[in-house]
Structures are given as C-alpha cells and as structure tokens.
Design an enzyme around this catalytic site. Structure first.
Site, mmCIF file in Angstrom:
data_model
loop_
_atom_site.group_PDB
_atom_site.id
_atom_site.type_symbol
_atom_site.label_atom_id
_atom_site.label_comp_id
_atom_site.label_asym_id
_atom_site.label_seq_id
_atom_site.Cartn_x
_atom_site.Cartn_y
_atom_site.Cartn_z
ATOM 1 N N HIS A 226 0.839 -1.205 0.000
ATOM 2 C CA HIS A 226 0.000 0.000 0.000
ATOM 3 C C HIS A 226 0.874 1.255 0.000
ATOM 4 C CE1 HIS A 226 0.894 0.577 4.209
ATOM 5 N NE2 HIS A 226 0.278 -0.528 4.591
ATOM 6 N N HIS B 190 4.123 1.453 2.227
ATOM 7 C CA HIS B 190 5.288 0.717 1.709
ATOM 8 C C HIS B 190 5.884 1.470 0.517
ATOM 9 C CE1 HIS B 190 2.433 -2.630 3.081
ATOM 10 N NE2 HIS B 190 3.348 -2.529 4.032
ATOM 11 N N CYS C 101 1.004 -11.151 23.585
ATOM 12 C CA CYS C 101 0.008 -10.775 22.568
ATOM 13 C C CYS C 101 0.304 -11.590 21.311
ATOM 14 C CB CYS C 101 0.065 -9.277 22.250
ATOM 15 S SG CYS C 101 -0.982 -8.868 20.818
ATOM 16 N N CYS D 297 1.010 -9.413 18.123
ATOM 17 C CA CYS D 297 2.346 -8.796 18.031
ATOM 18 C C CYS D 297 3.460 -9.834 18.095
ATOM 19 C CB CYS D 297 2.598 -7.829 19.184
ATOM 20 S SG CYS D 297 1.449 -6.484 19.261
ATOM 21 N N CYS E 216 -3.345 -4.715 24.695
ATOM 22 C CA CYS E 216 -2.243 -4.438 23.768
ATOM 23 C C CYS E 216 -2.547 -3.139 23.018
ATOM 24 C CB CYS E 216 -2.107 -5.602 22.793
ATOM 25 S SG CYS E 216 -1.307 -5.122 21.260
ATOM 26 N N HIS F 283 -3.313 -3.973 19.204
ATOM 27 C CA HIS F 283 -4.414 -4.852 18.814
ATOM 28 C C HIS F 283 -5.689 -4.649 19.624
ATOM 29 C CE1 HIS F 283 -0.939 -6.821 16.942
ATOM 30 N NE2 HIS F 283 -1.817 -7.133 16.005
HETATM 31 N N1 MSP Z 1 8.464 -6.835 8.550
HETATM 32 C C1 MSP Z 1 8.612 -5.704 9.378
HETATM 33 C C2 MSP Z 1 9.896 -4.972 9.089
HETATM 34 C C3 MSP Z 1 11.135 -5.789 9.238
HETATM 35 S S1 MSP Z 1 12.557 -4.885 8.769
HETATM 36 C C4 MSP Z 1 13.826 -5.801 9.284
HETATM 37 C C5 MSP Z 1 7.448 -4.740 9.163
HETATM 38 N N2 MSP Z 1 6.793 -4.861 8.003
HETATM 39 S S2 MSP Z 1 5.553 -3.948 7.555
HETATM 40 O O1 MSP Z 1 5.044 -4.542 6.335
HETATM 41 O O2 MSP Z 1 4.632 -3.779 8.618
HETATM 42 O O3 MSP Z 1 6.180 -2.599 7.151
HETATM 43 C C6 MSP Z 1 6.321 -1.519 8.045
HETATM 44 C C7 MSP Z 1 6.896 -0.368 7.273
HETATM 45 O O4 MSP Z 1 6.043 -0.055 6.149
HETATM 46 C C8 MSP Z 1 6.999 0.945 8.028
HETATM 47 O O5 MSP Z 1 8.127 1.023 8.852
HETATM 48 C C9 MSP Z 1 7.080 1.898 6.850
HETATM 49 O O6 MSP Z 1 8.307 1.769 6.226
HETATM 50 C C10 MSP Z 1 6.005 1.342 5.938
HETATM 51 N N3 MSP Z 1 4.687 1.837 6.314
HETATM 52 C C11 MSP Z 1 3.598 1.065 6.596
HETATM 53 N N4 MSP Z 1 2.536 1.889 6.819
HETATM 54 C C12 MSP Z 1 2.918 3.173 6.702
HETATM 55 C C13 MSP Z 1 2.236 4.406 6.703
HETATM 56 N N5 MSP Z 1 0.950 4.512 6.929
HETATM 57 N N6 MSP Z 1 2.949 5.510 6.430
HETATM 58 C C14 MSP Z 1 4.284 5.468 6.110
HETATM 59 N N7 MSP Z 1 4.945 4.323 6.084
HETATM 60 C C15 MSP Z 1 4.360 3.170 6.545
HETATM 61 O O7 MSP Z 1 7.236 -3.918 10.019
#
Ligand code: MSP
Length: 519
Positions: free
Chosen positions: A20, A23, A128, A131, A145, A148
């Site tokens: 999304h 990412h 949790c 998490c 949590c 969640h």
């Molecule tokens: N798998 C772990 C990361 C492991 S790194 C060794 C993870 N994955 S995640 O799919 O949840 O990705 C989190 C990351 O996605 C955030 O740190 C950011 O880079 C990005 N984002 C997810 N949602 C976001 C927003 N709403 N806004 C900006 N970036 C965000 O955590």
C-alpha cells in the site's frame, strides 16, 4: 580515487497483505536518496525485500486456505512486481525464506550463543499473539495491547533469551557520540528516552509446539527464531555476510529507512545484535512519519487503504513520486488526499513546470525556428539566470544530502517560478517585434533553455522519467547512466547551439478536478 559508497535499505515488508501507500513511500524515499547519491558521485547499493516468517503470515495464509509457502510466494511477487512500476531501481530483493539468508541467521545466532549472550530460561508473562511478543504491564493501555486492543494472554514458556541489558550503556553512549546516527533528531530523543528504562532481555525463540514457520535455532531444534531476529539479519545476509565482497564494500555505509512504527527493533535490538556478534554496527537510521489517508490511519475497515497501482495508473508514476516527496516533511506525519494530489499536479506540475517548458520551447520555435540561440557574453551577462541556477543546485544538494526531500524540491520550484516571472518581466514577445533587440531575445531564450536543463537534471532522483523527457526535448544527450552528476550540470551555456528543438508534447496535462476517482 575510489568512489564513495552508500548502502540504503527499506524495511522488508510483511507478506500478510498487499503493498500500500506506506510501503510505496518508504521505498520511493530510499530510491530517491539512492539516485541522489549517484548524482553526487557515490557508488550505491539499494536493498528491499519481504519478511516471510512468523505467526502473522501463517494466519494470513490460513485465511486464504493456502500453505504458508504458497502464500508468501504469491504476496512477495506483488511487491517484486510493483517496484519497477514505481521506477524503483533496487539492486537486490531479499526474501527471508531464501537459503542464503537462513544460513546467515543461523551463523549469527551461533556466534552470539557461543559468546554467551543467549541463555535458556523459563518465563511467564503477558503475550500478545497479534504482536508475537510479551508485554510488560506498564506497556498496556487499559490492560490491553496498544496495537491490537485485546488483552494479552498469560502464558508460561521456556525460551531462549538474548542478553541485551548488558549493552544498554554502550548503546546510549554510541548514540550520544554519533550525531545523526538516528535521524531526524526527534527519534534520537525517543530512543534515548526508551533507554532510560532498564532494557529487558529479548526472547528470541518460539517453541515449535506453537509455531513452525520460521528458522530452526541452530542449537535447539525444538525452537524457531523470533521473527524480528530473523528479519533484521536480512540487512547483512543480502550483502553476503561474512565474507562477500558486497558486505565489505557497502556495510560500512549502511543507512536504514524505516517509519516510526519500527524504531525500537531498528534503534535498539539491531545495533545490540550486531555488537554482540562482533560486527560493526550500521551507520545510520532514517526514520519517517506515517501517512494518514483523508485524515485517518489507513485501515481495511475504514476502506482507505491506498493502492499505489491504482493511483499511479490514474495520475502517473512521476506525479505520485513528486507528491509523496513534496508533501511529507521527512520525520513528520502527512495526510494523503486525492484533492491535494490533484491540486499539486495542476499547480506545481502542469502550471509551473509543464507550462514553463512548453512556453519556452514554443517561443524558441516561433522566434528561432527551433534553433537553440547562440549568445554573446555581453548580452547574456546582464540577463543571466546562472547565479540563481547555481544557488538552486547548492540548496538542492544540501537539502537532499540531509534527507529533506521536500526542501530540495522547494528549491527547484522556486527557481521554476523565478523563470516564469523572468518571462513576464523580459516580455520576449515584445523583444521579438524589435529587430535591434534580437541579441537580447537570444539571451533571454537561451537562459531559459539553460535553466530548464538545470531543472531537468535536478528532478532526476524524484522524477526520473520526466527528467529524461525534458532533456530529450532539449536535445541534451544523456550520459550512459541516464542522469547528470551534480558537478556536471555546470558549466552554464552547455547546450549545443544551433541544435533544433521541436514542439514539445504536454508533460503533465491538467487533471479536471471533477474526474477524480474519489478514493
Ligand atoms: N516486517 C517488518 C519490518 C522488518 S525490517 C527488518 C514490518 N513490516 S511492515 O510490512 O509492517 O512494514 C512496516 C513499514 O512499512 C513501516 O516502517 C514503513 O516503512 C512502511 N509503512 C507502513 N505503513 C505506513 C504508513 N501509513 N505511512 C508510512 N509508512 C508506513 O514492520
């Protein structure tokens, strides 16, 4: 002289949902930073990938009645297919299910275990499942949590623990003595404030009775590795740790891009894991804020999870990249709405840049039959945009080097608006009527063309495709790399005088505000 090196990474994304806006933002920001460093003469390596082990993934696979292996393959593919469509130029895409990654996780665990920093112990606590971690009472909100909103379960388990506590003082000292290690400053403050509390040891295993989708501990095959310990290791496994040439070349310059949600594993667990294993710690952590959509946190239930494929399909990749980089102040939260996106496309891209480009080329066609006018130095000196172009490059460089992408673009757009005003004050249409003013007219148009060339070069990291189109329209031959290094944008007046420019296609058509999709 050997080139300076820079290694950038994004988080490896969970494959429990499709990619999304969030990412896309982190990955575009790291891509922009990489392209900028290339312009600044660095040899770069850019890594992204997917995080494929753990409970969350198993649950998501079950929902789709697929095996975890089938499921991760499918979702990881969505990420791998998306990045080229967003002009992301990553050098490597790592998956935590790849054998070479698994091997490095095993090596790292063995190393830390051998050094005596991993011990076996029984633990009772509040867990949790969402998490996949234990919580302290004080971390809960109304007994639930915070992520969640459910009360954690009290469970008792024997597990392996990583002795983090003994590295606490070292980490505090490292952060304090390395300004910029955590950027921007407010996140350094946040990490230091976590570190005011005593650090708990980290539970780094999960019994196979509960979870099998993970990497088996090399010293006890009744357990798999905690997903964060596995995931963080990707940053070195992707470079071929311990003795791959990429590791030696790029690891010293490692800088991780993450959002504020995962600052603790990156700012605390990861440097301590590296230190405990006797590996140099990474060079820096860049933390950005969160995108909300239409004022709310993105969520499936609100239905505002923004799909980059849909947005770029409608508005174009470069417009999307521009918007994200221009609108978010790196480190702070920002709000995504289709209205603001459309208004930026119409004002900054269609009006300011697009119009300038077509105005200048049309005048050049009309007054010089498309030939790039030559200019005598006497005429051009008084009318020169050169000092402002130089200053723009400097401001852009400083801002981008400090990861202030919005300021970098602001500097370029100030120069664009300066050029639009220059046209209004110089009134080329008036000069064109006076045969004696021909040298002056040549100088005005030539300065505008050179200014456009400068802009075209500078927007490359954010809008690579538009940069190429502008330079092609200006008949400026591109170096093989596809971009100009910062120190090659000057000298001024480097366009081939006499080359013939044609009427340009519209760069950014205006979006009719009534024709939005209404995400
Ligand atoms: N798998 C772990 C990361 C492991 S790194 C060794 C993870 N994955 S995640 O799919 O949840 O990705 C989190 C990351 O996605 C955030 O740190 C950011 O880079 C990005 N984002 C997810 N949602 C976001 C927003 N709403 N806004 C900006 N970036 C965000 O955590």
């Amino acid at each position: 002289m050997e080139a300076k090196t820079q290694f950038f990474t994004t988080p490896i994304y969970y494959v429990n949902a499709k990619p999304h806006l969030g990412h896309a933002y982190t990955t575009i920001a790291a891509d922009v930073a990489t392209r900028f460093k290339q312009m600044d003469g660095y040899d770069t390596y850019f890594l992204t990938g997917t995080d494929e082990h753990g409970d969350k993934i198993v649950q998501a696979a079950e929902k789709q009645s697929q095996s975890p292996a089938e499921y991760v393959e499918k979702i990881s593919r969505l990420f791998q297919d998306l990045w080229p469509r967003l002009s992301i130029g990553n050098d490597r895409f790592i998956r935590t299910t790849q054998p070479e990654h698994i091997r490095v996780v095993e090596q790292l665990l063995t190393r830390i275990h051998d050094r005596g920093d991993i011990y076996f112990s029984s633990y009772e606590g509040l867990y949790c499942y969402g998490c996949e971690r234990f919580y302290q009472e004080r971390e809960l909100v109304d007994g639930k949590c915070p992520d969640h909103g459910v009360a954690p379960s009290r469970i008792r388990e024997s597990n392996y623990f990583f002795r983090m506590s003994q590295y606490q003082d070292w980490l505090i000292d490292h952060i304090k003595t390395h300004p910029g290690f955590i950027h921007p400053k407010q996140y350094e403050t946040e990490i230091l404030s976590f570190l005011k509390e005593p650090l708990e040891d980290l539970c780094i295993s999960r019994p196979k009775s509960r979870l099998t989708w993970g990497i088996t501990l090399p010293f006890d095959d009744n357990f798999v590795t905690y997903v964060w310990f596995d995931a963080l290791t990707n940053y070195i496994s992707a470079l071929g740790y311990p003795d791959g040439p990429l590791f030696e070349k790029f690891w010293p310059s490692a800088r991780h891009f993450v959002a504020k949600d995962i600052i603790k594993p990156h700012g605390i667990y990861w440097p301590i894991m590296l230190k405990a294993a006797g590996i140099d710690i990474y060079n820096g952590l860049n933390v950005h804020g969160f995108w909300n959509v239409s004022g709310s946190k993105m969520s499936k239930s609100i239905g505002n999870v923004t799909d980059p494929v849909q947005v770029t399909g409608q508005y174009g990749v470069d417009a999307f990249r521009y918007f994200l980089m221009r609108e978010m102040v790196f480190g702070l939260d920002a709000n995504f709405t289709e209205d603001v996106l459309v208004s930026r496309i119409n004002s900054d891209l269609a009006n300011d840049l697009g119009n300038l480009f077509s105005r200048v080329l049309s005048m050049n066609l009309k007054y010089f039959k498309g030939e790039i006018p030559d200019v005598t130095s006497a005429e051009s000196a008084a009318l020169s945009l050169e000092p402002e172009a130089k200053e723009t490059i400097q401001r852009f460089r400083d801002a981008m080097a400090g990861y202030e992408f919005h300021k970098g673009l602001e500097a370029v757009w100030q120069f664009i608006s300066r050029m639009n005003k220059y046209i209004d004050t110089q009134e080329p249409w008036r000069l064109a009527k006076d045969p004696d003013a021909r040298p002056k007219l040549s100088a005005v148009i030539r300065n505008l063309l050179e200014g456009l060339r400068t802009v075209a070069c500078l927007i490359y990291p954010v809008m690579p495709e538009t940069s190429g189109k502008l330079l092609a329209g200006l008949k400026v031959p591109l170096p093989e790399t596809g971009f100009f290094k910062l120190d090659r944008i000057f000298p001024w007046m480097q366009m081939p005088a006499g080359a013939c420019l044609e009427k340009p296609d519209s760069l950014f058509p205006r979006v009719d505000a009534g024709k939005k999709t209404g995400q």
